[in-house]
Enzyme design. Structure first.
Site, mmCIF file in Angstrom:
data_model
loop_
_atom_site.group_PDB
_atom_site.id
_atom_site.type_symbol
_atom_site.label_atom_id
_atom_site.label_comp_id
_atom_site.label_asym_id
_atom_site.label_seq_id
_atom_site.Cartn_x
_atom_site.Cartn_y
_atom_site.Cartn_z
ATOM 1 N N HIS A 99 0.848 -1.280 -0.060
ATOM 2 C CA HIS A 99 0.049 0.047 0.145
ATOM 3 C C HIS A 99 0.831 1.144 -0.100
ATOM 4 O O HIS A 99 1.990 1.351 0.351
ATOM 5 C CB HIS A 99 -1.078 -0.148 1.140
ATOM 6 C CG HIS A 99 -0.324 0.075 2.561
ATOM 7 N ND1 HIS A 99 0.384 -1.382 3.031
ATOM 8 C CD2 HIS A 99 -0.018 0.887 3.446
ATOM 9 C CE1 HIS A 99 0.804 -0.813 4.307
ATOM 10 N NE2 HIS A 99 0.619 0.445 4.568
ATOM 11 N N HIS A 111 0.513 5.377 0.993
ATOM 12 C CA HIS A 111 -0.021 6.397 1.773
ATOM 13 C C HIS A 111 0.175 7.712 0.909
ATOM 14 O O HIS A 111 1.129 8.123 0.553
ATOM 15 C CB HIS A 111 0.470 6.807 3.053
ATOM 16 C CG HIS A 111 0.463 5.785 4.164
ATOM 17 N ND1 HIS A 111 -0.291 5.665 5.016
ATOM 18 C CD2 HIS A 111 1.266 4.460 4.224
ATOM 19 C CE1 HIS A 111 -0.198 4.572 5.825
ATOM 20 N NE2 HIS A 111 0.652 3.992 5.253
#
Length: 114
Positions: free
Chosen positions: A104, A106
């Protein structure tokens, strides 16, 4: 490292856990972080089972990689982060302080409208 399908992001992708979705593409899902560290804090995850950035780049298809990266760009535009700037962060492994073992990124910033 083996991918663990019990992680929270896998459950979010499969709609087993609710999230505040910002944008969804063929190969990615983007949603608001539940503990934001900036006025805008979005997580973008690939829909495939990748543990971290390196695993994603080495094993994802070109289509997945391109779609994911274009998704990041779409979010930056959608959240109006171009003018004020933003940070992209991807933690990897224990040393990199990765908390969820699903790749992932951010996206942190402040909307130019704020």
């Amino acid at each position: 490292m083996q991918y663990d399908r019990s992680n929270i992001f896998y459950k979010i992708i499969n709609k087993e856990v609710k999230s505040n979705i910002v944008l969804e593409g063929k190969h990615f899902l983007a949603f608001h972080d539940i503990t934001p560290k900036a006025p805008v804090h979005i997580l973008i995850i690939p829909k495939g089972c990748y543990v971290d950035y390196n695993n994603f780049v080495l094993n994802a298809t070109d289509e997945e990689i391109v779609n994911f990266n274009k998704g990041i760009s779409e979010i930056i535009k959608l959240m109006k982060l171009e003018e004020g700037g933003f940070r992209l962060i991807s933690n990897s492994g224990k040393f990199g302080n990765q908390e969820v073992m699903h790749m992932h990124v951010h996206i942190l910033g402040k909307s130019s409208e704020e």
